[in-house]
Design a protein around this motif. Sequence first.
Motif, PDB file in Angstrom:
ATOM      1  N   ARG A 186       0.812  -1.219   0.000  1.00 40.86           N
ATOM      2  CA  ARG A 186       0.000   0.000   0.000  1.00 40.86           C
ATOM      3  C   ARG A 186       0.849   1.274   0.000  1.00 40.86           C
ATOM      4  N   PRO A 187       1.825   1.419   0.895  1.00 37.82           N
ATOM      5  CA  PRO A 187       2.625   2.639   0.870  1.00 37.82           C
ATOM      6  C   PRO A 187       3.423   2.795  -0.422  1.00 37.82           C
ATOM      7  N   VAL A 188       3.845   1.686  -1.010  1.00 39.43           N
ATOM      8  CA  VAL A 188       4.603   1.749  -2.258  1.00 39.43           C
ATOM      9  C   VAL A 188       3.703   2.254  -3.389  1.00 39.43           C
ATOM     10  N   ILE A 189       2.498   1.717  -3.469  1.00 41.93           N
ATOM     11  CA  ILE A 189       1.542   2.172  -4.486  1.00 41.93           C
ATOM     12  C   ILE A 189       1.257   3.659  -4.299  1.00 41.93           C
ATOM     13  N   LEU A 190       0.980   4.056  -3.073  1.00 39.38           N
ATOM     14  CA  LEU A 190       0.688   5.462  -2.793  1.00 39.38           C
ATOM     15  C   LEU A 190       1.872   6.358  -3.149  1.00 39.38           C
ATOM     16  N   ALA A 191       3.089   5.895  -2.870  1.00 38.10           N
ATOM     17  CA  ALA A 191       4.277   6.687  -3.187  1.00 38.10           C
ATOM     18  C   ALA A 191       4.404   6.883  -4.692  1.00 38.10           C
ATOM     19  N   HIS A 192       4.113   5.860  -5.481  1.00 44.47           N
ATOM     20  CA  HIS A 192       4.168   6.016  -6.936  1.00 44.47           C
ATOM     21  C   HIS A 192       3.076   6.975  -7.420  1.00 44.47           C
ATOM     22  N   LEU A 193       1.891   6.857  -6.852  1.00 44.38           N
ATOM     23  CA  LEU A 193       0.787   7.708  -7.287  1.00 44.38           C
ATOM     24  C   LEU A 193       0.949   9.148  -6.830  1.00 44.38           C
ATOM     25  N   LYS A 194       1.776   9.395  -5.812  1.00 43.57           N
ATOM     26  CA  LYS A 194       1.998  10.795  -5.409  1.00 43.57           C
ATOM     27  C   LYS A 194       2.757  11.549  -6.500  1.00 43.57           C
ATOM     28  N   GLU A 195       3.412  10.806  -7.389  1.00 43.51           N
ATOM     29  CA  GLU A 195       4.126  11.408  -8.518  1.00 43.51           C
ATOM     30  C   GLU A 195       3.181  11.827  -9.634  1.00 43.51           C
ATOM     31  N   GLY A 196       1.946  11.299  -9.618  1.00 45.62           N
ATOM     32  CA  GLY A 196       0.978  11.642 -10.651  1.00 45.62           C
ATOM     33  C   GLY A 196       0.159  10.440 -11.065  1.00 45.62           C
ATOM     34  N   VAL A 197      -0.633  10.624 -12.104  1.00 41.85           N
ATOM     35  CA  VAL A 197      -1.521   9.586 -12.622  1.00 41.85           C
ATOM     36  C   VAL A 197      -0.680   8.484 -13.258  1.00 41.85           C
ATOM     37  N   HIS A 198      -1.058   7.230 -12.980  1.00 41.40           N
ATOM     38  CA  HIS A 198      -0.366   6.088 -13.582  1.00 41.40           C
ATOM     39  C   HIS A 198      -1.373   5.074 -14.084  1.00 41.40           C
ATOM     40  N   ARG A 199      -1.047   4.468 -15.214  1.00 37.08           N
ATOM     41  CA  ARG A 199      -1.824   3.344 -15.713  1.00 37.08           C
ATOM     42  C   ARG A 199      -1.401   2.099 -14.951  1.00 37.08           C
ATOM     43  N   TYR A 200      -2.261   1.091 -14.988  1.00 31.60           N
ATOM     44  CA  TYR A 200      -1.995  -0.158 -14.285  1.00 31.60           C
ATOM     45  C   TYR A 200      -0.645  -0.742 -14.718  1.00 31.60           C
ATOM     46  N   GLY A 201      -0.391  -0.799 -16.012  1.00 31.24           N
ATOM     47  CA  GLY A 201       0.856  -1.363 -16.519  1.00 31.24           C
ATOM     48  C   GLY A 201       2.082  -0.604 -16.036  1.00 31.24           C
ATOM     49  N   GLU A 202       1.971   0.709 -15.910  1.00 28.85           N
ATOM     50  CA  GLU A 202       3.093   1.508 -15.391  1.00 28.85           C
ATOM     51  C   GLU A 202       3.393   1.113 -13.949  1.00 28.85           C
ATOM     52  N   LEU A 203       2.351   0.953 -13.151  1.00 32.19           N
ATOM     53  CA  LEU A 203       2.547   0.547 -11.756  1.00 32.19           C
ATOM     54  C   LEU A 203       3.200  -0.834 -11.690  1.00 32.19           C
ATOM     55  N   ARG A 204       2.767  -1.756 -12.545  1.00 33.94           N
ATOM     56  CA  ARG A 204       3.370  -3.093 -12.566  1.00 33.94           C
ATOM     57  C   ARG A 204       4.860  -3.025 -12.878  1.00 33.94           C
ATOM     58  N   ARG A 205       5.228  -2.210 -13.855  1.00 36.00           N
ATOM     59  CA  ARG A 205       6.647  -2.081 -14.219  1.00 36.00           C
ATOM     60  C   ARG A 205       7.459  -1.446 -13.093  1.00 36.00           C
ATOM     61  N   ARG A 206       6.878  -0.522 -12.380  1.00 31.42           N
ATOM     62  CA  ARG A 206       7.587   0.150 -11.291  1.00 31.42           C
ATOM     63  C   ARG A 206       7.680  -0.721 -10.037  1.00 31.42           C
ATOM     64  N   MET A 207       6.861  -1.773  -9.986  1.00 33.83           N
ATOM     65  CA  MET A 207       6.811  -2.645  -8.808  1.00 33.83           C
ATOM     66  C   MET A 207       6.962  -4.098  -9.258  1.00 33.83           C
ATOM     67  N   PRO A 208       8.121  -4.484  -9.746  1.00 33.14           N
ATOM     68  CA  PRO A 208       8.276  -5.834 -10.297  1.00 33.14           C
ATOM     69  C   PRO A 208       8.105  -6.944  -9.263  1.00 33.14           C
ATOM     70  N   GLY A 209       8.198  -6.649  -7.981  1.00 33.96           N
ATOM     71  CA  GLY A 209       8.072  -7.673  -6.946  1.00 33.96           C
ATOM     72  C   GLY A 209       6.654  -8.013  -6.554  1.00 33.96           C
ATOM     73  N   VAL A 210       5.675  -7.300  -7.070  1.00 34.32           N
ATOM     74  CA  VAL A 210       4.281  -7.545  -6.703  1.00 34.32           C
ATOM     75  C   VAL A 210       3.595  -8.334  -7.815  1.00 34.32           C
ATOM     76  N   SER A 211       2.750  -9.287  -7.418  1.00 30.78           N
ATOM     77  CA  SER A 211       1.991 -10.055  -8.413  1.00 30.78           C
ATOM     78  C   SER A 211       0.836  -9.199  -8.926  1.00 30.78           C
ATOM     79  N   GLU A 212       0.317  -9.569 -10.089  1.00 30.92           N
ATOM     80  CA  GLU A 212      -0.828  -8.843 -10.644  1.00 30.92           C
ATOM     81  C   GLU A 212      -2.025  -8.923  -9.705  1.00 30.92           C
ATOM     82  N   LYS A 213      -2.245 -10.107  -9.139  1.00 31.38           N
ATOM     83  CA  LYS A 213      -3.373 -10.296  -8.218  1.00 31.38           C
ATOM     84  C   LYS A 213      -3.234  -9.379  -7.003  1.00 31.38           C
TER      85      LYS A 213
END
Length: 113
Positions: free
Chosen positions: A13-40
């Motif tokens: 959760r904090p990692v997702i929020l930290a990425h989104l504080k930078e601005g709007v992101h598509r799902y695929g962008e978040l996946r690329r920025r967080m390679p350790g998290v599963s899609e589920k």
Amino acid sequence: MELAVDVIGGKWRPVILAHLKEGVHRYGELRRRMPGVSEKMLTQRLRELEADGLVVRHDHKTTPPHVEYRLTEEGLSLVPVLQALYDWGAARAARTGTAIDEPTRPDLPASGT
């Protein structure tokens, strides 16, 4: 403290929020920025953050799917907290000699290329 940890606690959760504080992101962008998290896991955490009123999901209703995520006003109120956590972590890493992985930046070429 318990309410705060319930809302922003956990590994992703904090990692997702930290990425989104930078601005709007598509799902695929978040996946690329967080390679350790599963899609589920990413999908579950995004849904939880949306249910908690911290993230808003915007589906452009296109094919292929174009879905974007951004922080709500409530989510934006966490930016100073997220920055403080980042600063503390960076200072601790410096004090302890812990290496920090640089964030994945899909807009930059990979190291050594």
